[in-house]
Design an enzyme around this catalytic site. Structure first.
Site, PDB file in Angstrom:
ATOM      1  N   SER A  94       2.015  -0.327   1.944  1.00 51.27           N
ATOM      2  CA  SER A  94       1.730   0.950   2.598  1.00 51.27           C
ATOM      3  C   SER A  94       1.463   0.713   4.081  1.00 51.27           C
ATOM      4  O   SER A  94       2.292   0.153   4.781  1.00 51.27           O
ATOM      5  CB  SER A  94       0.560   1.647   1.891  1.00 51.27           C
ATOM      6  OG  SER A  94       0.441   2.986   2.292  1.00 51.27           O
ATOM      7  N   GLU A 193      10.144   2.214   1.178  1.00 51.83           N
ATOM      8  CA  GLU A 193       9.461   3.071   0.207  1.00 51.83           C
ATOM      9  C   GLU A 193       8.656   4.085   1.006  1.00 51.83           C
ATOM     10  O   GLU A 193       8.417   3.898   2.200  1.00 51.83           O
ATOM     11  CB  GLU A 193       8.566   2.249  -0.722  1.00 51.83           C
ATOM     12  CG  GLU A 193       7.483   1.434  -0.051  1.00 51.83           C
ATOM     13  CD  GLU A 193       6.168   2.181   0.131  1.00 51.83           C
ATOM     14  OE1 GLU A 193       6.007   3.263  -0.464  1.00 51.83           O
ATOM     15  OE2 GLU A 193       5.305   1.677   0.868  1.00 51.83           O
ATOM     16  N   HIS A 260       4.341   3.209  -4.073  1.00 53.89           N
ATOM     17  CA  HIS A 260       3.152   3.946  -4.507  1.00 53.89           C
ATOM     18  C   HIS A 260       3.287   4.578  -5.883  1.00 53.89           C
ATOM     19  O   HIS A 260       2.418   5.336  -6.302  1.00 53.89           O
ATOM     20  CB  HIS A 260       2.848   5.067  -3.496  1.00 53.89           C
ATOM     21  CG  HIS A 260       2.443   4.578  -2.137  1.00 53.89           C
ATOM     22  ND1 HIS A 260       3.347   4.061  -1.234  1.00 53.89           N
ATOM     23  CD2 HIS A 260       1.234   4.548  -1.526  1.00 53.89           C
ATOM     24  CE1 HIS A 260       2.711   3.738  -0.123  1.00 53.89           C
ATOM     25  NE2 HIS A 260       1.434   4.019  -0.274  1.00 53.89           N
TER      26      HIS A 260
END
Length: 289
Positions: A94, A193, A260
């Site tokens: 992230s 992502e 995630h």
């Protein structure tokens, strides 16, 4: 360490128990549980913790407690000389993508895109996620990630195969890092992502990366989990990604459990990977890390 946002302490302590179960000794940065606005302490405090870990010969790996926001604020101020003298893995994803990219660009340091993942109502980490991280961190086994047909991004898979260094992570942070922390992507496999973005944000970020030339010369693209998107609406994020990726003319493998979503895997950022769209696999040999 908490180089980004402040974590949930109970969840971090549960993660520490898992690591101790693997035989590891776990310690915490001085400011790991601090709060300052939406950050885990001031920039100076978070950076001090991170650099102290890089300088400490007893520290062999740096687990980031969460992503959120903020690692991009300090990613260019890491003690890169210390990181070069005593390489150690940074584990996270992230927002931590900014750290992975900066460490790779400035001192060729490989990191692990992955972490323990607790959902909003989960009290334990999935066995797949835990074992994937343990194998990456503590074994010499090759890493092979199988794409999942049930992931919406599996619809982006094309054909062909590619080999190159796996570089990337969270799309938002890849775009944020462009021009200062993003390594040269020529010959690389780009990993992307994302979570909880508007379609227009994805479109803007992909447009910037492509038109600024950052995606020129890619060998291939690996697409992980795009989470909290509405996939059933007209002109969805899948359609947007397909348009941009088609312009690159390289093999694309979607549906990878990286990000995630449910039960994510762990993978090395900066290592040489092989992408096989037909077989639906992303593989990293230990000889290439």
């Amino acid at each position: 360490m908490s180089p980004a946002s402040s974590p949930d302490k109970d969840r971090v302590l549960r993660s520490a128990e898992i690591l101790e179960g693997w035989g590891l000794n776990v310690d915490f940065g001085e400011h790991a549980f601090c709060k300052w606005a939406y950050l885990a302490g001031t920039d100076g405090e978070r950076l001090a913790d991170l650099n102290a870990a890089f300088r400490d010969p007893d520290v062999r790996a740096i687990f980031t407690t969460r992503g959120g926001k903020g690692s991009y604020r300090i990613a260019d101020q890491v003690d890169f000389a210390a990181a070069r003298r005593d390489p150690k893995l940074v584990i996270g994803f992230s927002d931590i993508t900014a750290l992975h990219l900066s460490l790779l660009k400035n001192c060729n340091q490989i990191g692990i895109h992955g972490a323990f993942s607790f959902g909003p109502k989960e009290e334990s980490v999935s066995p797949y996620t835990s074992e994937s991280l343990r194998r990456a961190l503590m074994t010499t086994e090759d890493i092979v990630i199988d794409a999942r047909p049930e992931e919406p991004t599996s619809g982006l898979t094309t054909s062909g195969a590619a080999k190159g260094r796996l570089i990337g992570g969270n799309l938002d942070l890849v775009a944020t890092s462009a021009g200062w922390a993003l390594p040269d992507l020529r010959g690389a496999i780009l990993l992307l992502e994302a979570v909880n973005l508007y379609r227009g944000q994805v479109d803007r970020q992909m447009t910037m990366l492509r038109k600024a030339g950052h995606l020129d010369g890619l060998a291939g693209v690996a697409i992980g989990q795009f989470t909290d998107f509405e996939f059933d609406r007209p002109y969805s994020v899948i359609d947007i990604l397909r348009e941009h990726l088609a312009e690159l003319g390289v093999p694309v493998l979607g549906g990878l459990p990286l990000g995630h979503g449910d039960s994510p895997a762990s993978v090395f950022i900066g290592a040489v990977a092989e992408l096989d769209a037909r077989a639906g696999t992303l593989a990293i040999g230990r000889n290439d890390t």
